[in-house]
Design a protein around this motif. Structure first.
Motif, short mmCIF file in Angstrom:
data_model
loop_
_atom_site.label_atom_id
_atom_site.label_comp_id
_atom_site.label_asym_id
_atom_site.label_seq_id
_atom_site.Cartn_x
_atom_site.Cartn_y
_atom_site.Cartn_z
N ALA A 178 0.99 -0.88 0.43
CA ALA A 178 0.20 -0.11 -0.22
C ALA A 178 1.02 1.27 -0.07
N GLY A 179 2.11 1.48 0.54
CA GLY A 179 2.93 2.25 0.54
C GLY A 179 2.22 3.74 0.79
N ALA A 180 2.18 2.94 2.12
CA ALA A 180 1.22 4.06 3.10
C ALA A 180 2.15 5.18 3.50
N ASP A 181 2.28 6.60 3.78
CA ASP A 181 3.52 7.78 4.67
C ASP A 181 3.55 6.73 5.82
N VAL A 182 2.65 6.90 7.08
CA VAL A 182 2.11 5.51 8.53
C VAL A 182 2.18 4.94 8.19
N LEU A 183 2.72 4.09 8.56
CA LEU A 183 2.37 2.61 8.31
C LEU A 183 2.39 1.99 10.12
N VAL A 184 0.73 1.22 10.89
CA VAL A 184 1.38 1.24 11.93
C VAL A 184 1.07 -1.02 11.87
N LEU A 185 2.02 -1.49 12.32
CA LEU A 185 1.55 -2.76 12.02
C LEU A 185 1.49 -3.62 13.15
N HIS A 186 0.61 -4.75 13.86
CA HIS A 186 0.32 -5.65 15.17
C HIS A 186 1.46 -6.63 14.96
N ASP A 187 2.24 -7.51 15.70
CA ASP A 187 2.62 -8.63 15.65
C ASP A 187 2.56 -9.40 14.30
N PRO A 188 3.35 -8.79 13.01
CA PRO A 188 3.04 -8.87 11.64
C PRO A 188 4.43 -10.50 11.51
N THR A 189 4.78 -10.48 12.86
CA THR A 189 5.86 -12.34 12.50
C THR A 189 5.54 -13.42 13.63
N THR A 190 4.66 -12.99 14.64
CA THR A 190 4.57 -14.13 15.37
C THR A 190 3.82 -15.24 15.05
N ALA A 191 3.84 -15.72 13.68
CA ALA A 191 3.72 -17.37 13.13
C ALA A 191 4.79 -17.67 12.35
N VAL A 192 5.71 -17.19 12.60
CA VAL A 192 6.74 -17.22 11.70
C VAL A 192 8.37 -18.05 11.66
N ASP A 193 9.00 -18.44 11.73
CA ASP A 193 9.81 -19.16 12.26
C ASP A 193 11.10 -18.05 12.13
N ALA A 194 11.61 -18.10 13.41
CA ALA A 194 12.14 -17.27 13.90
C ALA A 194 13.94 -16.57 12.92
N VAL A 195 13.71 -17.71 11.48
CA VAL A 195 14.70 -17.53 10.45
C VAL A 195 14.38 -16.52 9.76
N THR A 196 13.52 -16.54 9.39
CA THR A 196 12.63 -16.27 8.44
C THR A 196 11.72 -14.68 8.94
N GLU A 197 11.54 -14.62 10.73
CA GLU A 197 11.33 -13.34 11.30
C GLU A 197 12.54 -12.19 11.35
N GLN A 198 13.66 -12.83 11.74
CA GLN A 198 14.95 -11.76 11.48
C GLN A 198 15.44 -11.65 9.75
N LEU A 199 14.83 -12.10 8.54
CA LEU A 199 14.86 -11.56 7.22
C LEU A 199 13.91 -10.40 7.38
N ILE A 200 12.81 -10.83 7.71
CA ILE A 200 11.47 -9.90 7.45
C ILE A 200 11.60 -8.69 8.33
N ALA A 201 12.68 -9.06 9.18
CA ALA A 201 12.60 -7.58 9.89
C ALA A 201 14.01 -6.86 9.08
N ARG A 202 14.38 -7.39 9.10
CA ARG A 202 15.34 -6.51 8.46
C ARG A 202 15.36 -5.62 6.93
N ASN A 203 14.34 -7.12 6.11
CA ASN A 203 13.78 -6.39 4.83
C ASN A 203 12.91 -4.78 5.30
N LEU A 204 12.09 -5.22 5.94
CA LEU A 204 10.66 -4.51 6.27
C LEU A 204 11.60 -3.13 6.81
N ALA A 205 13.09 -2.96 7.70
CA ALA A 205 13.40 -2.02 7.88
C ALA A 205 13.86 -0.75 7.34
N GLU A 206 14.39 -2.03 5.48
CA GLU A 206 15.36 -1.24 4.21
C GLU A 206 13.76 -0.91 3.80
#
Length: 574
Positions: A493-521
């Protein structure tokens, strides 16, 4: 259960949508042309049906008197013309009326559905399953008034033609038809009111049972998890039994109505036939008039049956229209402002007190990536509800500002365009991966969103790629895949302000680490708030706000908090 349905910024409402009779008047008013054409054609059908026994009587009268083959041939041609008129007028008349009926039902369905899809909420004391019933059954039954009125008028025309024709043969026969019709309608009007009352209650109970089914389907997995499925089944069975009992009661009244209608109509037809026979026996009417009277007595049963049943349909249509007012006339829970948010991506929560939140105050600067570590899940949920404007600004103390402007002063659609809140339970819709990520088909960030959310493995699994089919609620996806698909939609959606609530609770730790890095980028330079307890996401954030007991109790980077705050370390360390 009280449910507030999301609806759009309220436009000026058409007068009359606050009452059932007003809705019916609106439906009639915008279909006057179709109803007029349909009434003329159906009236021609009823007139042709009435003319048939009249023509037979005249044929008998003149053929027996003149005994002319020419008169017989002319009579047969007249009968053929009457039959053709009857056939064509009914066909085209009902085609016009049914098209108008279907179109009107569609309009009401769209209008009711729009009340569930608009971003400003209305205070609707209905469950989602009940609103579904209003948008389908009640919309259809309300639109039936488009057919009921022309059929009512045409049936009245047939009864009047019959009464006048019989009155020309003998005034007493005409008066008998008029008096009998009035008596039948008077008797049936009492039953039709009972049907209307019973139908309203039946529709309400069926809707409640449907809402219970919808709730059970949504919560089936948790119910099985803690063994509550049997209790839930008993609850549904109770509602379903109530709906069944009410349906039987309504069917009983409908049966009594239909039986009474048939008996009274048959009694009137019998009275007309016997009276005409008595008059013919005593030479007061001719044989041709007797044939005509007997034919009309048999014919009149159909329009009388239709004429006497239509009040029931009017009552049902009105009952359905009154249920639609529960949605259409519900007041908005907030009045949106008219200012526009500036281009700045600042987000400020100032002194908010609501639910588990106590004087909550924090600010996120434009382009900043901030994580909120909420120790109590209830506080996190309340914060998400406020930021998503699911709670109207007047329902809590304090203010929320976007770019320095209070949310209460902004149009809700502008808030939605500027601030996107992706809830923990993101809905997945039937369609494809692509339509779930980019419902409008206009996003240019689909590829980046798929990569950032680590949805690439799901896309690669299927030959169709992003066009792979997704079932309703994502039934053919795992929990982690559904969560990543929801995250991809939020990022695309590319919103100016994005609020996420627990977006990775159902994924494994490795995938969660990659998502966190990608999200920040991917969100670099745009404001992002993540409400989470994930160490990976907390570490990727520019700073972490600790939300404990409804207030911000600490603020620093994730690593500094781990080193200095024992409570934080125990809450988030895995």
């Amino acid at each position: 259960m009280r449910l507030t349905r999301p609806v759009r910024e309220p436009a000026p409402e058409a007068p009359g949508l606050h009452t059932g009779s007003g809705i019916l008047r609106t439906a009639l008013r915008r279909n006057l042309g179709a109803m007029a054409r349909g009434t003329v054609l159906i009236g021609m059908y009823q007139a042709g049906e009435t003319a048939f026994p009249i023509a037979l009587g005249l044929i008998v009268e003149h053929t027996m008197r003149d005994r002319s083959l020419g008169s017989l041939a002319l009579s047969i041609a007249a009968l053929a013309l009457i039959i053709t008129t009857v056939s064509l007028s009914w066909r085209f008349g009902m085609r016009i009326l049914q098209k108008a009926n279907t179109t009107e039902a569609h309009r009401w369905r769209v209008l009711v559905a729009a009340c569930g899809l608009q971003p400003v909420a209305r205070d609707v004391d209905l469950q989602s399953g009940e609103i579904l019933t209003v948008a389908t059954e009640d919309a259809d039954q309300t639109a039936d008034i488009i057919e009921v009125v022309p059929l009512l008028i045409s049936s009245l025309v047939a009864v009047l033609i019959t009464a006048v024709t019989l009155g020309m043969a003998d005034l007493r026969l005409g008066l008998l038809v008029i008096a009998g019709t009035a008596a039948i309608l008077s008797i049936l009007s009492v039953l039709s009111k009972r049907i209307g009352t019973g139908t309203r209650e039946q529709q309400a109970r069926v809707a409640r049972a449907g809402a219970k089914v919808a709730d059970l389907i949504i919560g089936l997995r948790p119910l099985h998890g803690f063994g509550g499925n049997h209790a839930a089944f008993l609850s549904y069975r109770r509602l379903s039994t109530e709906a069944k009992s009410q349906a039987i009661a309504v069917a009983r009244v409908n049966g009594a109505y239909a039986g009474t209608t048939l008996a009274l109509n048959a009694a009137l037809a019998t009275a007309v036939t016997l009276t005409a026979g008595w008059f013919a026996f005593h030479g007061q009417i001719t044989i041709g008039q007797l044939v005509m009277a007997v034919g009309l007595a048999q014919f009149i049963m159909e329009p009388l049956k239709l004429f006497s049943e239509l009040p029931k349909y009017v009552m049902v249509a009105r009952a359905s229209a009154e249920r639609m007012t529960l949605v259409l006339a519900a007041p908005p829970v907030m009045t949106p402002g008219r200012e526009r948010p500036p281009a700045s991506g600042d987000l400020e929560v100032d002194g908010v007190r609501y639910g588990a939140l106590r004087e909550l105050k924090f600010q996120v600067s434009a382009g900043e990536f901030v994580a909120v570590a909420a120790y109590q899940p209830r506080a996190a949920a309340d914060l998400v509800s406020i930021l998503a404007v699911n709670v109207p600004p007047g329902a809590y103390e304090g203010v929320v500002r976007i770019g320095g402007r209070e949310i209460a002063d902004l149009p809700i659609e502008a808030v939605r365009e500027h601030l996107l809140v992706n809830p923990y339970e993101g809905e997945i819709f039937a369609g494809t991966l692509r339509t779930n990520i980019d419902p409008s088909g206009t996003s240019r960030l689909v590829a980046e969103a798929v990569e950032a959310s680590m949805l690439t493995d799901v896309v690669a699994l299927h030959r169709e790629g992003l066009d792979h089919g997704v079932r309703d609620r994502g039934a053919n996806l795992s929990g982690g895949q559904r969560q990543r698909l929801s995250l991809a939609r939020a990022l695309a959606a590319g919103a100016d302000v994005l609020v996420l609530h627990d977006p990775t609770t159902a994924v494994d730790a490795v995938t969660e680490q990659l998502i966190a890095r990608n999200l920040a980028e991917m969100r670099r330079g745009r404001t992002t708030v993540v409400i989470t307890s994930s160490p990976a996401l907390l570490d990727a954030a520019d700073r972490v706000l600790v939300l404990d007991d409804g207030v911000i109790t600490a603020e620093d980077t994730h690593r500094n908090l781990l080193a200095t705050d024992e409570g934080y370390r125990l809450a988030v360390a895995r």
